[in-house]
Design a protein around this motif. Structure first.
Motif, mmCIF file in Angstrom:
data_model
loop_
_atom_site.group_PDB
_atom_site.id
_atom_site.type_symbol
_atom_site.label_atom_id
_atom_site.label_comp_id
_atom_site.label_asym_id
_atom_site.label_seq_id
_atom_site.Cartn_x
_atom_site.Cartn_y
_atom_site.Cartn_z
ATOM 1 N N GLN A 7 0.818 -1.208 0.000
ATOM 2 C CA GLN A 7 0.000 0.000 0.000
ATOM 3 C C GLN A 7 0.854 1.262 0.000
ATOM 4 O OE1 GLN A 7 -2.613 0.469 3.429
ATOM 5 N NE2 GLN A 7 -4.204 1.327 2.114
ATOM 6 N N ASN A 8 1.938 1.244 0.805
ATOM 7 C CA ASN A 8 2.848 2.392 0.843
ATOM 8 C C ASN A 8 3.514 2.626 -0.501
ATOM 9 O OD1 ASN A 8 2.309 2.927 3.521
ATOM 10 N ND2 ASN A 8 4.018 1.685 4.289
ATOM 11 N N SER A 9 3.877 1.517 -1.158
ATOM 12 C CA SER A 9 4.516 1.613 -2.465
ATOM 13 C C SER A 9 3.561 2.225 -3.492
ATOM 14 C CB SER A 9 4.958 0.220 -2.931
ATOM 15 O OG SER A 9 5.509 0.269 -4.225
ATOM 16 N N LEU A 10 2.290 1.800 -3.454
ATOM 17 C CA LEU A 10 1.298 2.335 -4.390
ATOM 18 C C LEU A 10 1.048 3.822 -4.143
ATOM 19 C CD1 LEU A 10 -1.294 -0.611 -4.435
ATOM 20 C CD2 LEU A 10 0.255 0.067 -6.272
ATOM 21 N N TRP A 11 0.984 4.209 -2.856
ATOM 22 C CA TRP A 11 0.796 5.619 -2.529
ATOM 23 C C TRP A 11 1.976 6.461 -3.008
ATOM 24 C CZ3 TRP A 11 -3.388 8.124 -1.686
ATOM 25 C CH2 TRP A 11 -4.490 7.519 -1.056
ATOM 26 N N GLN A 12 3.183 5.890 -2.870
ATOM 27 C CA GLN A 12 4.376 6.609 -3.317
ATOM 28 C C GLN A 12 4.371 6.796 -4.828
ATOM 29 O OE1 GLN A 12 6.815 7.992 -1.312
ATOM 30 N NE2 GLN A 12 7.439 8.940 -3.230
ATOM 31 N N GLN A 13 3.945 5.756 -5.548
ATOM 32 C CA GLN A 13 3.866 5.854 -7.000
ATOM 33 C C GLN A 13 2.856 6.923 -7.424
ATOM 34 O OE1 GLN A 13 3.249 2.025 -8.899
ATOM 35 N NE2 GLN A 13 4.705 1.023 -7.542
ATOM 36 N N ARG A 14 1.703 6.943 -6.719
ATOM 37 C CA ARG A 14 0.688 7.959 -7.014
ATOM 38 C C ARG A 14 1.232 9.360 -6.741
ATOM 39 N NH1 ARG A 14 -5.018 5.712 -4.432
ATOM 40 N NH2 ARG A 14 -5.239 3.870 -5.753
ATOM 41 N N SER A 15 1.953 9.482 -5.620
ATOM 42 C CA SER A 15 2.520 10.775 -5.255
ATOM 43 C C SER A 15 3.510 11.246 -6.303
ATOM 44 C CB SER A 15 3.198 10.686 -3.887
ATOM 45 O OG SER A 15 3.804 11.910 -3.546
ATOM 46 N N ASN A 16 4.394 10.360 -6.759
ATOM 47 C CA ASN A 16 5.386 10.708 -7.775
ATOM 48 C C ASN A 16 4.725 11.099 -9.094
ATOM 49 O OD1 ASN A 16 7.491 10.246 -6.027
ATOM 50 N ND2 ASN A 16 7.948 8.202 -6.795
ATOM 51 N N LEU A 17 3.656 10.392 -9.465
ATOM 52 C CA LEU A 17 2.942 10.710 -10.699
ATOM 53 C C LEU A 17 2.281 12.086 -10.602
ATOM 54 C CD1 LEU A 17 1.279 7.274 -11.569
ATOM 55 C CD2 LEU A 17 3.098 8.422 -12.832
ATOM 56 N N GLN A 18 1.750 12.394 -9.410
ATOM 57 C CA GLN A 18 1.117 13.692 -9.215
ATOM 58 C C GLN A 18 2.146 14.817 -9.311
ATOM 59 O OE1 GLN A 18 -1.043 14.082 -5.542
ATOM 60 N NE2 GLN A 18 -1.647 16.195 -5.936
ATOM 61 N N VAL A 19 3.306 14.609 -8.683
ATOM 62 C CA VAL A 19 4.374 15.607 -8.736
ATOM 63 C C VAL A 19 4.843 15.798 -10.174
ATOM 64 C CG1 VAL A 19 6.762 16.100 -8.069
ATOM 65 C CG2 VAL A 19 5.159 15.236 -6.372
ATOM 66 N N LYS A 20 5.025 14.691 -10.888
ATOM 67 C CA LYS A 20 5.475 14.791 -12.285
ATOM 68 C C LYS A 20 4.450 15.543 -13.126
ATOM 69 C CE LYS A 20 6.948 12.217 -16.354
ATOM 70 N NZ LYS A 20 7.222 10.907 -16.984
ATOM 71 N N ALA A 21 3.165 15.269 -12.898
ATOM 72 C CA ALA A 21 2.119 15.953 -13.657
ATOM 73 C C ALA A 21 2.155 17.460 -13.393
ATOM 74 C CB ALA A 21 0.752 15.384 -13.295
ATOM 75 N N GLU A 22 2.361 17.839 -12.123
ATOM 76 C CA GLU A 22 2.427 19.262 -11.776
ATOM 77 C C GLU A 22 3.618 19.931 -12.459
ATOM 78 O OE1 GLU A 22 2.571 19.382 -7.538
ATOM 79 O OE2 GLU A 22 0.394 19.385 -7.309
ATOM 80 N N VAL A 23 4.778 19.272 -12.387
ATOM 81 C CA VAL A 23 5.990 19.829 -13.001
ATOM 82 C C VAL A 23 5.813 19.951 -14.513
ATOM 83 C CG1 VAL A 23 8.442 19.421 -13.443
ATOM 84 C CG2 VAL A 23 7.516 19.015 -11.160
ATOM 85 N N CYS A 24 5.275 18.919 -15.148
ATOM 86 C CA CYS A 24 5.078 18.942 -16.600
ATOM 87 C C CYS A 24 4.137 20.075 -17.018
ATOM 88 C CB CYS A 24 4.522 17.611 -17.084
ATOM 89 S SG CYS A 24 5.737 16.266 -17.158
ATOM 90 N N ASN A 25 3.047 20.260 -16.277
ATOM 91 C CA ASN A 25 2.093 21.319 -16.613
ATOM 92 C C ASN A 25 2.751 22.694 -16.574
ATOM 93 O OD1 ASN A 25 -0.070 19.600 -17.043
ATOM 94 N ND2 ASN A 25 -0.832 19.748 -14.939
ATOM 95 N N VAL A 26 3.544 22.934 -15.518
ATOM 96 C CA VAL A 26 4.223 24.227 -15.389
ATOM 97 C C VAL A 26 5.218 24.422 -16.524
ATOM 98 C CG1 VAL A 26 5.759 25.617 -13.956
ATOM 99 C CG2 VAL A 26 3.936 24.301 -12.896
ATOM 100 N N LEU A 27 5.975 23.378 -16.839
ATOM 101 C CA LEU A 27 6.989 23.489 -17.893
ATOM 102 C C LEU A 27 6.352 23.712 -19.264
ATOM 103 C CD1 LEU A 27 9.607 20.766 -16.842
ATOM 104 C CD2 LEU A 27 9.667 23.232 -16.449
ATOM 105 N N TYR A 28 5.222 23.043 -19.517
ATOM 106 C CA TYR A 28 4.511 23.271 -20.781
ATOM 107 C C TYR A 28 4.076 24.732 -20.897
ATOM 108 C CZ TYR A 28 4.024 18.641 -22.906
ATOM 109 O OH TYR A 28 4.269 17.457 -23.550
#
Length: 216
Positions: A7-28
């Motif tokens: 469960q912790n691993s899945l939450w971490q993956q979700r967190s990383n995906l959310q961070v990446k999405a935020e960074v990508c949106n700003v960079l675009y």
């Protein structure tokens, strides 16, 4: 793997995906605005830039998230955070120390800081060494040109004052965070270019005179 670990691993993956999405949106948003305001960009070059934009933004986002930077990441602004220095680093520079560093440690692809002053506003740009002339004691930076080992610009420009600095944690942090000074007083930070963000992820924070080990 236990249920809790999974469960912790899945939450971490979700967190990383959310961070990446935020960074990508700003960079675009940032890169599209830059391309739209570039009056010298031809239609052909614009098409090439747009075609490769997704690749470089994804690469930058991944590199930012996985970098070993000791700085705090603000994913909502695709930037790093650290307290700014009260005074610009050009006022603190020591030519002898700078010359000693580049005499001993100049090497291809080394990430280095360059102080740039344009109309009274100073900031630290990240660049990399792509040519070394030991005989004449100078290095060429990929974007900002030739500098003597003591930091002075080899061929000064009329519009910009540039000074090659000795890398260290405070000055590299200032470069990564986009710190700026107006008339020698700290002011609003700037957003780094996509190129500088990628360079920032290649800084060896444990030893600024060495390249970061390539990941296998």
């Amino acid at each position: 793997m236990s249920q809790n670990d999974l469960q912790n691993s899945l939450w971490q993956q979700r967190s990383n995906l959310q961070v990446k999405a935020e960074v990508c949106n700003v960079l675009y948003e940032r890169e599209l605005a830059r391309l739209a305001s570039d009056q010298n960009l031809t239609h052909s070059n614009l098409r090439k830039s747009l075609k490769s934009l997704a690749f470089y933004i994804s690469k930058a986002a991944e590199s930012i998230i996985n970098s070993s930077s000791p700085l705090d990441l603000d994913s909502s602004n695709a930037s790093w955070l650290s307290p700014p220095s009260n005074k610009p680093f050009s006022l603190k520079a020591n030519a002898d120390n700078t010359e000693s560093f580049y005499t001993k440690n100049s090497q291809m692809a080394l990430i280095i800081p360059v102080a740039i002053n344009l109309y009274g506003i100073e900031y630290i740009a990240l660049d990399s060494i792509d040519e070394i002339d030991n005989e004449n004691q100078k290095v060429h930076c990929n974007q900002h040109g030739w500098f003597n080992f003591n930091g002075t610009q080899h061929s000064p420009e009329s519009s910009k004052q540039k000074l090659l600095l000795k890398p260290g944690k405070p000055v590299m942090a200032a470069a990564c965070c986009g710190h700026q000074w107006k008339n020698n007083q700290k002011t609003t930070s700037r957003a780094l270019s996509l190129r500088e963000l990628l360079l920032a992820t290649r800084i060896n924070w444990h030893n600024f005179s060495k390249l970061i080990a390539a990941k296998r």
